[in-house]
Design a protein around this motif. Structure first.
Motif, short mmCIF file in Angstrom:
data_model
loop_
_atom_site.label_atom_id
_atom_site.label_comp_id
_atom_site.label_asym_id
_atom_site.label_seq_id
_atom_site.Cartn_x
_atom_site.Cartn_y
_atom_site.Cartn_z
N LEU B 204 11.18 34.42 28.96
CA LEU B 204 11.14 34.58 27.50
C LEU B 204 11.56 33.27 26.82
N ALA B 205 12.60 32.63 27.36
CA ALA B 205 13.07 31.36 26.79
C ALA B 205 11.95 30.32 26.85
N ILE B 206 11.17 30.36 27.94
CA ILE B 206 10.07 29.39 28.04
C ILE B 206 9.00 29.68 26.98
N THR B 207 8.68 30.97 26.76
CA THR B 207 7.66 31.27 25.75
C THR B 207 8.17 30.94 24.35
N GLN B 208 9.46 31.18 24.12
CA GLN B 208 9.99 30.97 22.76
C GLN B 208 10.50 29.55 22.53
N ILE B 209 10.63 28.78 23.62
CA ILE B 209 11.12 27.39 23.60
C ILE B 209 12.59 27.29 23.22
N THR B 210 13.17 28.35 22.67
CA THR B 210 14.59 28.30 22.32
C THR B 210 15.31 29.50 22.93
#
Ligand SMILES: Nc1ncnc2c1ncn2[C@@H]1O[C@H](COP(=O)(O)OP(=O)(O)O)[C@@H](O)[C@H]1O
Ligand SMILES: [Mg+2]
Lengths: 237, 285
Positions: B204-210
């Motif tokens: 999820l962090a990778i998709t949201q970048i943050t």
């Protein structure tokens, strides 16, 4: 008797404040097949649960092969050589026949487990034909056989059976009793409950009459079948 | 063109949801209660991974280590908060799990602050296929998600632990009767559930970048949708439900209205539940 595999001495048990069993004395000797019968609600299932640790006795003792196991958890009972087949929901319906048997052997080594599964399939050929089939799709008789086989996998010294004829087509009931009786060859001792005592008694060695949570009488199977009073009261005439 | 790209994004988001949903539904299947603190396993996974990456570990190793650490946190949470309440019925468990969720969120705030932090992804050049640019991140997410789901499948079908987990989920009483120690199976289930949740959080962090302290809590709603869509307690249902919800969200956002992707998740859920009230793979029991 010193050769009792399983013995209950003065067992009281129940559910919360509701006492069901009153001072039950009972024993199963090495290799012996014993039947407990009596009217509906007499406490037969409760007795088996108390022996197996699913209901904690409030008084009395349960000994297994001379060892006091009173009030141990079921997992511990299995580890010490007791096995139990409940009356209903006694197979894992969402798992295959083979997986049900594997669960029975969860505590064994892989090679031992596989060997025991093959022995069970030899004993109950119908299970072998249905290895990959989901247990939920089995007939009543096949379920009872699977439940029996699952319980036998760890090579218990005592097998507790709660109404193995429940949910089984009438013409298969006799076959189930024969199978259980045939287990004598393996040396396993059996404590069986049956409503259908007239049909079950000829297959066992001894019987106990349980009524109102207490043992009313005990004798050899042959004497119980001959006893006119028992016949009238508990065997349907 | 846009359609294929949307499909890739949808599948990747679906993979993130599917992984998270499998983690949640595994614990539900064995314990029969919905752990509202599951989103915090996602958040913790992302933050642990961030910390380890900042400390100099490669992202893949940081992710694995973070997942294992969160697995241990899962066992601790279960032992400390849930296990003592198991015999008290569902409501105390649900309320406690919401409480655990808020406590963890605030602990993360104390240590990491409330503001979103950039996730340290290396720059990656998109892959060009026939004039189409497909971001590598999305493919990596999809790959990790598929490998995770395959691993869960192998665990459940081919290992004794997985079979014991299924036996306890099927009939806890009969499992005890068969001599299965539910204690150990529960521990293992919580470990696996939290570990998979952490992986979902990292994806999820990778998709949201943050990463942010409430990322998991907010995402939990979508994860629930996937779990319900697939049929609660069914790991395979959760996988399919997650992929469908991810696709619905991306397709809806691209072709209908960009700001309503959550709404499409729930439109999808409602449509399926009208047709199949127990979800796609829900049993009859
Ligand atoms: N879980 C339970 N909680 C409370 N009472 C129970 C429970 N199970 C059985 N009983 C009661 O205990 C009595 C004996 O039941 P049981 O042992 O099942 O009898 P049997 O097997 O001889 O028909 C019955 O009156 C039954 O209603
Ligand atoms: Mg009964």
């Amino acid at each position: 008797m010193s050769d009792a595999v399983l013995r209950a001495g003065g067992v009281d048990a129940g559910y919360g404040a509701l006492q069901i069993l009153f001072g039950v004395d009972l024993e199963v000797r090495q290799g012996e097949h014993v039947l407990v019968f009596g009217p509906n609600g007499a406490g037969k299932s409760t007795l088996i649960k108390a022996l197996f640790g699913l209901v904690k006795p409030s008084a009395g003792h349960v000994t297994l092969a001379g060892r006091d196991v009173t009030g141990r958890a079921p997992e511990g009972m299995v580890a010490h050589g007791m096995a139990y087949v409940p009356q209903v929901s006694n197979v894992f319906g969402s798992m295959t026949v083979l997986e049900n048997l594997e669960i029975g052997g969860a505590r064994l080594s892989r090679s031992r487990r596989e060997a025991r599964i093959e022995e069970m399939v030899a004993l109950f050929p119908v299970l072998g034909d249905r290895r990959k089939q989901s247990a939920g799709t089995l007939s009543g008789g096949e379920r009872q056989m699977l439940a029996l086989a699952r319980a036998l996998i760890p090579e218990p010294s005592v097998l507790l059976l709660d109404e193995p004829s429940a949910g089984v087509a009438p013409k298969i009931v006799e076959e189930i009793f024969h199978l259980v009786s045939g287990l004598r060859r393996t040396g396993v001792s059996v404590l069986m409950i049956e409503q259908n005592a007239r049909q079950a008694l000829p297959h066992v060695d001894r019987g106990y009459v349980l009524e109102g949570g207490a043992v009313r009488m005990t004798d050899t199977a042959a004497s119980l079948l001959d006893n006119a009073e028992i016949s009238k009261l508990y065997l349907g005439g | 063109m846009i359609f294929v790209q949307t499909l890739v994004y949808g599948l990747a988001l679906g993979g993130v949801i599917a992984v998270s949903a499998v983690g949640l539904t595994l614990a539900y299947g064995v314990t029969r209660f919905i752990n509202f603190a599951f989103g915090e396993f996602l958040t913790l996974g992302a933050f642990f991974c961030l910390l380890l990456a900042q400390a100099g570990l490669g992202l893949a190793w940081a992710g694995l280590a973070a997942a294992v650490a969160v697995g241990a946190v899962g066992v601790l949470v279960e032992r400390a908060f849930y296990d003592p309440l198991m015999s008290r019925g569902l409501l105390p468990l649900l309320v406690t799990s919401v409480g655990v969720a808020f406590v963890v969120q605030n602990l993360i705030r104390i240590f990491a602050g409330s503001n979103p932090v950039r996730f340290p992804l290396p720059l990656m050049r998109p892959i060009e296929v026939g004039g189409l640019f497909i971001p590598r991140e999305q493919l990596i997410i999809l790959g990790v998600a598929l490998v995770t789901m395959l691993a869960v499948h192998l665990l459940l079908r081919f290992t004794m632990l997985g079979k014991k987990m299924r036996a306890v989920a099927d009939d806890p009483m009969l499992a005890r009767v068969a001599g299965i120690s539910s204690r150990r199976v529960l521990d293992a289930t919580w470990f696996v559930s939290a570990m998979i949740g952490a992986l979902g959080g990292i994806l999820l962090a990778i998709t949201q970048i943050t990463v942010a302290p409430q990322m998991g809590w907010h995402f939990l709603l979508v994860v629930f949708a996937a779990v319900l869509l697939g049929g609660i307690g069914s790991p395979y249902g959760a996988m399919i439900g997650g992929l469908l919800i991810g696709l619905a969200m991306e397709l809806g956002a691209t072709y209908v209205a960009a700001n309503y992707s959550y709404a499409f998740a729930f439109i999808m859920l409602i449509l399926v539940l009208i047709l199949r009230p127990r979800g796609l793979m829900g049993g009859s029991g």
